[in-house]
Design a protein around this motif. Structure first.
Motif, short mmCIF file in Angstrom:
data_model
loop_
_atom_site.label_atom_id
_atom_site.label_comp_id
_atom_site.label_asym_id
_atom_site.label_seq_id
_atom_site.Cartn_x
_atom_site.Cartn_y
_atom_site.Cartn_z
N THR A 52 0.83 -1.21 0.00
CA THR A 52 0.00 0.00 0.00
C THR A 52 0.86 1.26 0.00
OG1 THR A 52 -0.10 0.28 2.41
CG2 THR A 52 -1.68 -1.25 1.42
N MET A 106 2.80 1.96 2.26
CA MET A 106 2.70 2.32 3.67
C MET A 106 1.55 3.29 3.94
SD MET A 106 4.79 0.25 4.93
CE MET A 106 4.58 0.74 6.65
N GLN A 107 0.54 3.28 3.08
CA GLN A 107 -0.68 4.03 3.36
C GLN A 107 -1.60 3.17 4.21
OE1 GLN A 107 -3.25 5.01 0.01
NE2 GLN A 107 -3.89 6.90 1.01
N VAL A 108 -2.32 3.79 5.12
CA VAL A 108 -3.23 3.08 6.02
C VAL A 108 -4.53 2.77 5.27
CG1 VAL A 108 -4.54 3.22 8.16
CG2 VAL A 108 -2.23 4.20 8.04
N ALA A 119 -2.18 2.67 13.75
CA ALA A 119 -1.49 2.52 12.46
C ALA A 119 -1.01 3.87 11.93
CB ALA A 119 -2.41 1.84 11.45
N LYS A 120 -1.83 4.88 12.07
CA LYS A 120 -1.45 6.21 11.59
C LYS A 120 -0.29 6.76 12.42
CE LYS A 120 -5.97 7.44 9.66
NZ LYS A 120 -7.16 8.32 9.75
N ALA A 141 2.82 4.88 11.29
CA ALA A 141 3.21 5.22 9.92
C ALA A 141 3.57 6.69 9.77
CB ALA A 141 2.08 4.88 8.95
N HIS A 188 -6.13 8.00 5.21
CA HIS A 188 -6.48 6.60 5.07
C HIS A 188 -7.25 6.42 3.77
CE1 HIS A 188 -9.95 8.33 7.39
NE2 HIS A 188 -10.62 7.70 6.44
N ILE A 227 -1.52 -2.47 5.62
CA ILE A 227 -0.45 -1.50 5.43
C ILE A 227 0.85 -2.24 5.17
CG2 ILE A 227 -0.12 -1.28 7.93
CD1 ILE A 227 0.82 1.63 7.37
N CYS A 270 8.88 0.59 6.07
CA CYS A 270 8.18 -0.48 6.77
C CYS A 270 8.94 -0.86 8.04
CB CYS A 270 8.02 -1.68 5.85
SG CYS A 270 7.09 -3.04 6.56
#
Length: 397
Positions: A174, A176-178, A326-327, A330, A335, A358, A381
């Protein structure tokens, strides 16, 4: 693999781990046991023993690993070990040998999704050094590319455990996008049984292809209606439920009325159960509108329907704790949702584990010849996992 604890920099540990993983040909129709054994050996060197969950054939297995206290709820880092085929693709090098050029690591599965698995393995020494108060689980499955098959038996075992994980991060690509949601999918095969006759007396036969064409036309009609009038979710790049016919096989010769035709169709729904609802409605329509006409001409004729693939959608609330975490990990506030499927929906439906998707790399590279992941993505990551480790040292709740 060299001594994994202090032999090199973190990027080198990631490269080494990914080179090892790519070197195993784990196309979904083949065993993944050598790769699983390799991971087990690596973990055993670090004093960790995982739980292997083997399939009925004994040729494939998932691996569940706990690092930290086993009597407390923790977080899951999940990835699949299988990859898609390379046959018919124009690779510029051996797809099962890692090649690095200009900051890109090439090889089958680098993006989807051995890159994520490599990062997780490379970070295990740091997990051990950190003395976690909250455990981190590694979940490595098989046959995700076949419809999220292998993870189901593992989740069945996880659901039986006394302590349920707090959440799961599924490391599909992704960038690293949520990702808080993905579409579900239901696939069906319809097999039409007709009656063969010489084409010169075609009216005496039952043309399986022509009746199949009626189904295909109805699928197309409903697909158009879903696109124009169905529910919408603009977080998806394709903001509505999709429906299509993908494969058709039938007929034997030009001068024979075809007595067989197989049609495969799928629905990808934005609702949790919408995919199956859409296909079930089509099956009911075909049984009511098409099959009686076939049987009227010959009672032995008709249609058989078979489910060939099924996994649920994911729809995690944007304000849920796992998304907020997660946000934070990251370092971003945005999102999104994706059309492609993952195992995340099964983590929720089978084991009641809140989940987010993610991971490093872009889905645009997945399944392609000369598949690659950028080293910078793997480092992002690793930074995510590093922050998760710090979070788990504090004792998450």
């Amino acid at each position: 693999m060299p001594n994994p604890i202090f032999p090199s920099t973190r990027p080198d540990r990631i490269r080494n781990a990914l080179a090892d993983l790519v070197g195993f040909d784990t196309i979904s129709d083949r065993t993944n046991l050598p790769l699983i054994a390799h991971i087990e050996s690596y973990l055993a060197f670090l004093g960790i023993k995982g739980e292997r969950i083997t399939d009925e054939t004994g040729k494939k297995a998932s691996l569940w690993v706990t690092i930290g206290p086993e009597d407390r709820p923790g977080f899951v880092l999940s990835g699949h070990t299988d990859v898609v085929p390379v046959v018919g693709q124009d690779w510029s090098h051996d797809p099962f040998k890692l090649v690095e050029r200009d900051g890109k690591l090439y090889g089958r599965g680098t993006t989807d999704m051995k890159g994520f698995v490599a990062v997780c393995l490379a970070m295990v020494p740091e997990m051990l050094e950190a003395k976690l108060a909250t455990p981190i689980h590694l979940a490595f499955s098989y046959d995700e590319e076949m419809g999220c098959v292998g993870v189901r038996s593992m989740l069945g075992e996880v659901a039986k455990k006394k302590v349920k994980p707090l959440g799961a991060f599924i490391g599909e690509p992704t960038q690293m996008q949520v990702i808080i949601g993905h579409k579900g999918k239901h696939g069906v095969r319809a097999t039409f049984r007709g009656l063969a006759r010489h084409s010169s007396i075609a009216p005496d036969g039952v043309n399986a292809i022509e009746y199949a064409a009626e189904l295909i036309t109805e699928i197309r009609r409903r697909a158009v209606k879903l696109a124009s009038d169905g529910a919408r979710d603009n977080l998806y790049d394709v903001p509505h439920t999709t429906l299509l016919t993908s494969i058709v096989h039938g007929g034997a010769a030009l001068n024979i009325v075809p007595d067989h035709c197989a049609v495969e169709f799928e629905c990808r729904g934005i609702g949790i159960t919408e995919s199956r609802q859409v296909t079930d409605a089509i099956v009911a329509w075909a049984k009511a509108e098409i099959e009686p006409a076939m049987k009227a001409k010959n009672p032995a004729c008709g249609i058989e329907f078979e489910e060939i693939l099924d996994y649920p959608a994911l729809d995690t609330g944007p304000n849920d704790a796992i998304i907020t975490l997660a946000k934070q990990l990251a370092g971003r506030n945005d999102h999104a949702k994706v059309a492609f499927g993952t195992e995340a929906g099964l983590f929720v439906s089978m084991a009641d584990i809140p989940s987010v998707v993610i991971g490093p790399g872009s889905i645009a590279q997945a399944h392609t010849p000369d598949e690659f992941v950028e080293m910078s993505e793997l480092e992002k990551c690793a930074g995510f996992v590093e922050k998760l480790i710090a979070h788990c040292v504090k004792g998450a709740s």
